[in-house]
Write an enzyme that holds these catalytic residues in place. Structure first.
Site, PDB file in Angstrom:
ATOM      1  N   ASP A  63       0.723  -1.072  -0.165  1.00 50.35           N
ATOM      2  CA  ASP A  63       0.116   0.040  -0.010  1.00 50.35           C
ATOM      3  C   ASP A  63       0.925   1.257  -0.121  1.00 50.35           C
ATOM      4  O   ASP A  63       0.361   2.355  -0.156  1.00 50.35           O
ATOM      5  CB  ASP A  63      -0.987  -0.107   1.024  1.00 50.35           C
ATOM      6  CG  ASP A  63      -0.290  -0.060   2.441  1.00 50.35           C
ATOM      7  OD1 ASP A  63       0.971  -0.305   2.371  1.00 50.35           O
ATOM      8  OD2 ASP A  63      -1.105  -0.142   3.387  1.00 50.35           O
ATOM      9  N   SER A  64       2.123   0.862   0.209  1.00 52.47           N
ATOM     10  CA  SER A  64       3.108   2.271   0.003  1.00 52.47           C
ATOM     11  C   SER A  64       3.035   2.659  -1.522  1.00 52.47           C
ATOM     12  O   SER A  64       3.251   3.987  -1.837  1.00 52.47           O
ATOM     13  CB  SER A  64       4.573   1.895   0.268  1.00 52.47           C
ATOM     14  OG  SER A  64       5.024   0.426  -0.586  1.00 52.47           O
ATOM     15  N   ASP A 102      -0.871  -6.191  -0.165  1.00 57.34           N
ATOM     16  CA  ASP A 102      -1.269  -5.329   1.156  1.00 57.34           C
ATOM     17  C   ASP A 102      -2.951  -5.115   1.196  1.00 57.34           C
ATOM     18  O   ASP A 102      -3.479  -4.675   0.090  1.00 57.34           O
ATOM     19  CB  ASP A 102      -0.621  -3.938   1.170  1.00 57.34           C
ATOM     20  CG  ASP A 102       0.439  -3.909   2.190  1.00 57.34           C
ATOM     21  OD1 ASP A 102       0.667  -5.039   3.054  1.00 57.34           O
ATOM     22  OD2 ASP A 102       1.323  -3.152   1.944  1.00 57.34           O
ATOM     23  N   LYS A 132      -1.157  -9.191   2.915  1.00 56.42           N
ATOM     24  CA  LYS A 132      -0.513  -9.124   4.152  1.00 56.42           C
ATOM     25  C   LYS A 132      -1.479  -7.959   4.882  1.00 56.42           C
ATOM     26  O   LYS A 132      -2.168  -7.327   4.152  1.00 56.42           O
ATOM     27  CB  LYS A 132       0.674  -8.319   3.756  1.00 56.42           C
ATOM     28  CG  LYS A 132       1.462  -7.606   4.782  1.00 56.42           C
ATOM     29  CD  LYS A 132       3.003  -7.523   4.656  1.00 56.42           C
ATOM     30  CE  LYS A 132       3.319  -6.110   4.028  1.00 56.42           C
ATOM     31  NZ  LYS A 132       2.799  -4.951   4.870  1.00 56.42           N
ATOM     32  N   GLU A 134      -1.410  -5.318   8.437  1.00 54.30           N
ATOM     33  CA  GLU A 134      -0.828  -4.508   9.907  1.00 54.30           C
ATOM     34  C   GLU A 134      -1.415  -4.954  11.056  1.00 54.30           C
ATOM     35  O   GLU A 134      -2.368  -4.933  11.070  1.00 54.30           O
ATOM     36  CB  GLU A 134      -0.747  -3.228   9.371  1.00 54.30           C
ATOM     37  CG  GLU A 134       0.089  -2.681   8.211  1.00 54.30           C
ATOM     38  CD  GLU A 134       0.410  -1.149   8.082  1.00 54.30           C
ATOM     39  OE1 GLU A 134      -0.138  -0.392   8.646  1.00 54.30           O
ATOM     40  OE2 GLU A 134       0.649  -1.003   6.933  1.00 54.30           O
ATOM     41  N   GLU A 201       9.007  -3.992  10.847  1.00 54.80           N
ATOM     42  CA  GLU A 201       9.453  -2.633  10.223  1.00 54.80           C
ATOM     43  C   GLU A 201      10.032  -1.722  11.259  1.00 54.80           C
ATOM     44  O   GLU A 201       9.019  -1.365  12.158  1.00 54.80           O
ATOM     45  CB  GLU A 201       8.152  -2.088   9.463  1.00 54.80           C
ATOM     46  CG  GLU A 201       8.367  -0.717   8.796  1.00 54.80           C
ATOM     47  CD  GLU A 201       7.497  -0.123   7.930  1.00 54.80           C
ATOM     48  OE1 GLU A 201       6.679  -1.007   7.510  1.00 54.80           O
ATOM     49  OE2 GLU A 201       7.726   1.184   7.515  1.00 54.80           O
TER      50      GLU A 201
HETATM   51  N1  LIG Z   1       8.629   5.292  -0.211  1.00 56.94           N
HETATM   52  C1  LIG Z   1       8.120   4.613   0.874  1.00 56.94           C
HETATM   53  N2  LIG Z   1       9.176   3.978   1.304  1.00 56.94           N
HETATM   54  C2  LIG Z   1       8.882   3.369   2.716  1.00 56.94           C
HETATM   55  O1  LIG Z   1       9.548   2.578   3.100  1.00 56.94           O
HETATM   56  C3  LIG Z   1       7.432   3.749   3.181  1.00 56.94           C
HETATM   57  C4  LIG Z   1       6.567   4.463   2.440  1.00 56.94           C
HETATM   58  N3  LIG Z   1       7.026   4.964   1.460  1.00 56.94           N
HETATM   59  N4  LIG Z   1       5.502   4.887   2.919  1.00 56.94           N
HETATM   60  C5  LIG Z   1       4.759   4.325   4.103  1.00 56.94           C
HETATM   61  C6  LIG Z   1       5.979   4.035   4.953  1.00 56.94           C
HETATM   62  C7  LIG Z   1       6.520   5.032   5.846  1.00 56.94           C
HETATM   63  N5  LIG Z   1       8.024   4.400   5.917  1.00 56.94           N
HETATM   64  C8  LIG Z   1       8.965   5.155   7.043  1.00 56.94           C
HETATM   65  C9  LIG Z   1       9.217   6.556   6.969  1.00 56.94           C
HETATM   66  C10 LIG Z   1      10.122   7.015   7.937  1.00 56.94           C
HETATM   67  C11 LIG Z   1      10.884   6.342   8.738  1.00 56.94           C
HETATM   68  C12 LIG Z   1      12.007   6.491   9.528  1.00 56.94           C
HETATM   69  O2  LIG Z   1      13.070   6.242   9.655  1.00 56.94           O
HETATM   70  N6  LIG Z   1      11.736   7.846  10.347  1.00 56.94           N
HETATM   71  C13 LIG Z   1      12.469   8.456  11.188  1.00 56.94           C
HETATM   72  C14 LIG Z   1      12.110   9.753  11.823  1.00 56.94           C
HETATM   73  C15 LIG Z   1      11.807  10.818  10.767  1.00 56.94           C
HETATM   74  C16 LIG Z   1      11.102  12.163  11.508  1.00 56.94           C
HETATM   75  O3  LIG Z   1      11.657  12.326  12.404  1.00 56.94           O
HETATM   76  O4  LIG Z   1      10.340  12.605  11.015  1.00 56.94           O
HETATM   77  C17 LIG Z   1      12.936   7.823  12.391  1.00 56.94           C
HETATM   78  O5  LIG Z   1      14.353   7.812  12.678  1.00 56.94           O
HETATM   79  O6  LIG Z   1      12.315   6.930  12.776  1.00 56.94           O
HETATM   80  C18 LIG Z   1      10.380   4.870   8.616  1.00 56.94           C
HETATM   81  C19 LIG Z   1       9.569   4.267   7.750  1.00 56.94           C
HETATM   82  C20 LIG Z   1       7.998   3.355   5.550  1.00 56.94           C
HETATM   83  N7  LIG Z   1       6.868   3.184   4.566  1.00 56.94           N
HETATM   84  C1  LIG Z   2       7.411  -1.646   3.322  1.00 53.80           C
HETATM   85  C2  LIG Z   2       6.517  -2.706   3.034  1.00 53.80           C
HETATM   86  C3  LIG Z   2       6.642  -3.947   4.128  1.00 53.80           C
HETATM   87  C4  LIG Z   2       4.917  -2.382   2.868  1.00 53.80           C
HETATM   88  O1  LIG Z   2       4.121  -2.779   3.800  1.00 53.80           O
HETATM   89  C5  LIG Z   2       4.499  -1.404   1.851  1.00 53.80           C
HETATM   90  O2  LIG Z   2       5.524  -1.279   0.886  1.00 53.80           O
HETATM   91  O3  LIG Z   2       3.391  -1.069   1.707  1.00 53.80           O
HETATM   92 MG   LIG Z   3       2.403  -1.448   3.369  1.00 55.74          MG
END
Ligand SMILES: Nc1nc(=O)c2c([nH]1)NC[C@@H]1CN(c3ccc(C(=O)N[C@@H](CCC(=O)O)C(=O)O)cc3)CN21
Ligand SMILES: CC(C)C(=O)C(=O)O
Ligand SMILES: [Mg+2]
Length: 298
Positions: A63-64, A102, A132, A134, A201
């Site tokens: 769903d990303s 998803d 899948k 959540e 995740e």
């Molecule tokens: N292109 C894309 N890739 C992804 O992996 C993804 C999406 N979209 N959309 C839905 C979610 C969002 N995702 C994320 C987004 C940010 C962090 C991250 O590491 N955030 C930082 C904090 C950022 C802040 O402070 O705003 C962290 O350290 O937790 C992890 C997963 C994973 N998923």
């Molecule tokens: C990042 C993976 C696990 C996901 O759920 C997505 O791409 O939607």
């Molecule tokens: Mg997803």
């Protein structure tokens, strides 16, 4: 098993009859042997063909895609119909990898019956091999109902973007003892419900490591460290197709966004300076036919 390098280009959306997908026992065997499982997202025909030819084990129509290919600000607004269209296009480009779809926000929570009806659409209309969902208050219950209905289910714990508002946004989860225990409870409940695999995740690698001792099904990590049985990344993130969400787990293997802009820019420049089209790009007509045409049209 050697993957055919050419996509099946199946005539129906439900998959070709001679397809031999990666199976759930094969994934369990990879875990047993300590062979890392490779999963990547795909959302359309070309990304599926790329995943197929690269030889990945599992393809996720995530769903990303709401964000990466549909331009929504989060994963929450995407509909089942939109996800089905992405899954159908992905299916047509895929032969060997297991195809997981998803279940989008709002499509499975209300009742077991709603979950089964939605999942059946992904299986029957889009040819998905599994779905899948959540972790949330009802996910384990729904997962059990789906498994009892004969539908393979992958779970997803830690950062669950569909409920990100309650989690404090797109940020790593399980960073206090209490919150790590929440992640552990979600993972064990989904495993107990019969999920064949679970995504971890954005959780601390130490937490993931300890949880792995309790996990009997293959665990696919994204921002969960190196101890999981496999890894998943978003197609557009690993290829640098757009700026992305800035997650720290992304490793960029290409800069396709920049390459694509450069390509379209060069095309625009060629058109404006009349360097395109050249003779090679044009069609011709037999001179006699052309004479007759010119005489008539004038
Ligand atoms: N292109 C894309 N890739 C992804 O992996 C993804 C999406 N979209 N959309 C839905 C979610 C969002 N995702 C994320 C987004 C940010 C962090 C991250 O590491 N955030 C930082 C904090 C950022 C802040 O402070 O705003 C962290 O350290 O937790 C992890 C997963 C994973 N998923
Ligand atoms: C990042 C993976 C696990 C996901 O759920 C997505 O791409 O939607
Ligand atoms: Mg997803």
């Amino acid at each position: 098993m050697s993957a055919a390098p050419v996509p099946s280009n199946v005539p129906t959306s439900a998959g070709s009859i001679d397809r031999l997908p990666v199976s759930l026992p094969q994934l369990a065997e990879k875990k047993r042997l300590g062979e890392p499982i490779v999963m990547v997202t795909a959302y359309d025909y070309p990304s599926a063909v790329v995943a197929e030819q690269a030889g990945v084990d599992v393809v996720l129509v995530g769903d990303s895609g709401a964000m990466t290919v549909l331009g929504y600000p989060s994963t929450v607004p995407v509909s089942v119909d939109e996800m089905i269209m992405l899954a159908c296009a992905t299916r047509r480009g895929l032969r060997t990898p297991l195809l997981v779809a998803d279940l989008p926000f709002g499509s499975f929570e209300a009742s077991d019956q709603q979950a089964i009806e939605t999942a059946r659409r992904f299986i029957k209309e889009a040819g998905a091999d599994a779905v899948k969902l959540e972790a949330n208050g009802v996910a384990a219950e729904r997962a059990r109902a789906l498994v009892n209905a004969g539908i393979p289910v992958m779970g997803h714990v830690g950062l669950t973007p569909q409920t990100a508002t309650a989690l404090g946004g797109y940020r790593a989860q399980g960073r206090t003892a209490e919150r790590a225990l929440d992640v552990a409870r979600d993972a064990l409940a989904l495993q107990e419900a019969g999920c064949f695999s679970i995504v971890f995740e954005a959780i601390p690698s130490q937490v993931a490591s300890v949880l792995m001792e309790r996990m009997e099904v293959p665990i696919i990590g994204i921002g969960a460290g190196a101890a999981t049985d496999g890894q998943v990344l978003v197609f557009h993130d690993l290829l640098g197709i757009r700026e992305g969400v800035g997650a720290r787990f992304v490793k960029r293997y290409a800069d396709l966004h920049d390459e694509m802009v450069a390509g379209v820019r060069a095309y625009a420049e060629d058109v404006r300076t009349q360097r395109y089209p050249e003779a090679d790009h044009t069609y011709s007509i037999d001179p006699v036919e052309f004479e007759r045409f010119s005489a008539e049209v004038a």
